[in-house]
Design a protein around this motif. Structure first.
Motif, PDB file in Angstrom:
ATOM      1  N   HIS A 189       3.146   9.627  -0.783  1.00 10.42           N
ATOM      2  CA  HIS A 189       4.336   8.806  -0.961  1.00 10.42           C
ATOM      3  C   HIS A 189       4.461   8.381  -2.422  1.00 10.42           C
ATOM      4  O   HIS A 189       5.541   8.483  -3.023  1.00 10.42           O
ATOM      5  N   ASP A 190       3.362   7.948  -2.996  1.00 13.38           N
ATOM      6  CA  ASP A 190       3.351   7.626  -4.425  1.00 13.38           C
ATOM      7  C   ASP A 190       3.780   8.839  -5.249  1.00 13.38           C
ATOM      8  O   ASP A 190       4.616   8.732  -6.148  1.00 13.38           O
TER       9      ASP A 190
ATOM     10  N   ARG B 178      -4.637   8.310   6.212  1.00 16.20           N
ATOM     11  CA  ARG B 178      -3.969   7.100   5.744  1.00 16.20           C
ATOM     12  C   ARG B 178      -3.891   7.125   4.215  1.00 16.20           C
ATOM     13  O   ARG B 178      -2.852   6.880   3.609  1.00 16.20           O
ATOM     14  N   GLN B 179      -5.023   7.461   3.592  1.00 10.74           N
ATOM     15  CA  GLN B 179      -5.077   7.548   2.144  1.00 10.74           C
ATOM     16  C   GLN B 179      -4.153   8.650   1.623  1.00 10.74           C
ATOM     17  O   GLN B 179      -3.408   8.455   0.668  1.00 10.74           O
TER      18      GLN B 179
ATOM     19  N   ALA C  23       0.837  -1.201   0.000  1.00 13.61           N
ATOM     20  CA  ALA C  23       0.000   0.000   0.000  1.00 13.61           C
ATOM     21  C   ALA C  23       0.875   1.254   0.000  1.00 13.61           C
ATOM     22  O   ALA C  23       0.501   2.281  -0.547  1.00 13.61           O
ATOM     23  N   GLN C  24       2.028   1.147   0.586  1.00 18.07           N
ATOM     24  CA  GLN C  24       2.917   2.307   0.636  1.00 18.07           C
ATOM     25  C   GLN C  24       3.888   2.369  -0.542  1.00 18.07           C
ATOM     26  O   GLN C  24       4.847   3.146  -0.536  1.00 18.07           O
ATOM     27  N   SER C  25       3.654   1.482  -1.526  1.00 16.32           N
ATOM     28  CA  SER C  25       4.421   1.496  -2.775  1.00 16.32           C
ATOM     29  C   SER C  25       5.873   1.068  -2.601  1.00 16.32           C
ATOM     30  O   SER C  25       6.693   1.310  -3.478  1.00 16.32           O
TER      31      SER C  25
ATOM     32  N   ARG D 240      -0.480   7.671   1.627  1.00 10.84           N
ATOM     33  CA  ARG D 240      -0.137   6.771   0.515  1.00 10.84           C
ATOM     34  C   ARG D 240      -0.004   7.559  -0.779  1.00 10.84           C
ATOM     35  O   ARG D 240       0.922   7.364  -1.555  1.00 10.84           O
TER      36      ARG D 240
END
Lengths: 470, 470
Positions: B375-376, B368-369, B55-57, B372
């Motif tokens: 970070h992406d 949380r979304q 999820a965190q890539s 992510r």
């Protein structure tokens, strides 16, 4: 001459005669017919004059008999003298009671005579709620994005349009929005002054600006002020060589409620401009006139862009919204820079909703009603004070705004009165907080923003009794 | 040890190995089964580790094959060196470009790489709208009344509860609300400092705080800062005798995105407390970590109440709401006084709606979304920069936050790059605005808050090409 102007003019004249005591409570007024003859006006115009005066509680109609000067025009208490503060600027710490008094803000268990704001009962809460919803729908990204530094465009446009009401001629680009008027004044002081500068103000004056000036390292020169006509021009003339800045509340300033005549405003603007001293004009009470006409602002006489006109909706619409603005004249770039530094921007949603409220004419209806209520309140409050307070009490005769200034006999210290009153759940503002000097110890300010009721009357009676004990 | 803690711990360890290059892009990770054996954990816990990393890539799943280090873990550009500002405090005027860059704020015709805020596309607009409606219904007098000076109680309560996430243990009474974090920092500086004082900051640092410090008459001592671990403690130790105040952004500060290790935080808090120097901690990016755990705050090591912890929702939820706060420790009374003086109170409706959003757990889901996505974004932006910028380019490796710091070769002046870029409707933040000294002329800050798209890629390509021309 337009009909509107005529009817205003005539009503104004009668109101003035009542205020000056030429017409006494209970006096019969001329009939509608004789008013027509006297002024060469139509029956409709004459009727409008009386309706207006009645609406403003100056006169009462008696069926089948005519109009009479209202008995609520009580026997007036004497006026306080012109204030005589020291002619030396000083940077004393403001009285610690200020913080105590303001800490009562929002306390639902107290009768807050101390807070200069209209009670929620006098505000258009449901309509404002709708505007908030509308604003979240209309704004780009629901109002979550930073707005442009200068502030919401629609709000600036509406404030500019309304500047006509006080003789101004502002353009939307002349205005910067702020978090209430005190934030506007704070930005002005930071942009224009530096520690050690001397700033002239009326005396007594709003405690918030005293605190602000001292916290920024200024010295304050308090100037003699007349309870009816405001700042004494001669005193200002003498002070000119000592001051770097001037901060005035020409219209219905707190605590006195005085209103500077237009000629004074004109003269002061010219005087300060000649000596290159910027004038910060705080006009938050300007829309709350009890008479028939909105007083002008100093800004309307400002040819050189040296008047920084500050105002807000905190005294008229929604104190808790924190929406204010400044028209900073030639100092716009400095103001923008300081705004960016200290707060980046204001809350868009709230600004947009206020703009919409102003746009639809709802504000005009609301403010007309609010003015009548506050004028009625003033008459009721003043009447109660005359009834319940000890002999020797003097009161101001505000021509607008939200406060009555009460001067008690010399031996009473209103700091003690504050302590006694707070035990009975009544909060008042003691005179000492309206100055940096040792004066006004025997004065208090009572705000008239709480709706008149038997409870309010009995609280004023309680307060009067406490005063008598002292 | 709880399961939650275990799974975090393990995911954290793997993420670190990837960040440090021990695990390379394309490397195969151990199987779920072998992870179970290795750590003595259940299949479910092991799966959760991989899901979290995916999820965190950090990793990609290949069907029927297993997990691999993501190829988006591009070949990294070299890191900039530790900054080496002059060791003399100074009170130079901030670069005039600051105002130019910020004037672009809200301009819809520009690609705003310059503004450090999440785009509206990344924010829960509809949910926030609902909270606004709810707040106008719930609040006394529809939110039009002045709120208590300390600010909305519900908001303070929620911020206090959430302080557990960063090792804090705040009570609602420890907090004061403000108009965004910059207003919190502004109040801290006015309450604690006086003109002529010297304040230590990281270098490079947020232009807003430089402007703020100078406008209040402070001198600024810029300190060497490592792009990964933040402020160099030895430099701070040497500076101690020269400074009156310290203002740090320990977690993902802008522009570097560095994150100070916990031991450093602890040491710095103790060092400053020993010398009775207050620490203003700006934690606005703290919730935006790319790793698996929220970093602690200096405030969590504050035994003597000398850390003033400031934060807001401007970087996580709604920049335009202007909602922030400060936990001022032992300086609470001073802060309250300054807040009263400069703004009286904040807009209740907005504060109440944010409080409700925090209360219902919507914030946790949203953040949380957002983490992510950011970070992406970081990986995409960094990849594009590596592709399109000239040889010799260095970039920071932020562990959270909203920005990438780019160091170009020495001969490039990014003020020129700014001018060229703005003609192509791209706004960037030139390095010179992040200092009062003559440094960082060859640097820029690029914000990663705009959603990744082909358009953004092509804008970064355009920018790279402009750079090559210079």
């Amino acid at each position: 001459m337009s009909k509107d102007f005529l009817y205003n003019e005539i009503a104004n004249g009668i109101a003035r005669q009542i205020s000056n005591g030429i017409l006494q409570p209970g006096d019969k007024l001329p009939s509608v017919r004789s008013l027509c003859h006297e002024h060469g006006i139509s029956m409709n115009t004459a009727k409008r004059v009386f309706l207006e005066l009645e609406a403003q509680s100056f006169i009462d109609a008696k069926p089948q008999s005519g109009y009479y000067v209202s008995k609520r025009s009580y026997t007036k208490l004497p006026l306080p003298e012109v204030s005589r503060p020291s002619s030396r600027a000083n940077d004393n710490e403001p009285d610690e009671l200020i913080s105590k008094v303001y800490a009562n803000m929002g306390d639902e268990n107290l009768t807050l005579f101390s807070i200069s704001a209209p009670s929620g009962d006098l505000l258009p809460l449901a309509k404002l709620k709708k505007e908030i919803l509308q604003a979240t729908r209309e704004l780009r990204e629901g109002g979550t994005a930073y707005e442009p530094l200068q502030g919401n465009l629609k709000l600036r446009r509406m404030v500019a349009i309304r500047s006509l009401t006080w003789g101004g001629n502002l353009h939307e680009d002349d205005l910067i929005t702020t978090n209430g008027a005190i934030n506007a004044v704070s930005l002005c002081l930071m942009a224009l002054g530096k520690p050690g500068d001397t700033i002239a103000m009326e005396s007594p004056c709003y405690p918030g600006t005293l605190q602000l000036a001292i916290s920024l390292g200024f010295k304050v020169l308090e100037l003699p002020t007349h309870p009816i006509t405001g700042l004494e021009i001669d005193a200002l003339k003498k002070a000119i060589p000592k001051i770097n800045l001037c901060l005035l509340v020409p219209n219905f300033n707190t605590p006195l409620g005085s209103c500077m005549p237009d000629e004074h405003k004109k003269e002061i603007v010219a005087l300060l401009a000649k000596h290159d001293i910027p004038l910060i004009e705080d006009d938050i009470y300007g829309d709350l006139y009890f008479g028939t006409q909105r007083p002008k602002c100093c800004k309307s006489f400002d040819k050189e862009g040296k008047v920084l006109w500050c105002s807000s909706i905190s005294k008229t619409l929604a104190p808790g919204y924190r929406v204010g603005w400044v028209a900073p004249g030639r100092y716009k770039e400095q103001l923008l820079k300081i705004k960016l530094i200290h707060s980046i921007s204001s809350a868009s949603i709230i600004q947009e909703s206020v703009a919409n409220f102003l746009k639809t004419g709802k504000y005009e209806n609301h403010i007309r009603q609010l003015r009548r209520t506050l004028h009625d309140n003033y008459l009721h409050y003043a009447h109660a004070i005359a009834q319940y307070f000890p002999e020797g009490t003097k009161t101001s005769r505000p021509q607008g705004g939200l406060a009555i200034w009460i001067e008690l006999s010399k031996e009473i210290n209103t700091k003690h009165l504050y302590e006694l009153a707070i035990k009975q759940r009544i909060s008042i503002a003691p005179g000492r907080i309206f100055t940096l000097q040792n004066q006004f110890e025997n004065c208090i300010r009572i705000c008239i923003g709480l709706p008149w009721s038997d409870e309010i009357r009995s609280k004023l009676k309680q307060l009067g009794n406490l005063t008598k004990k002292l």
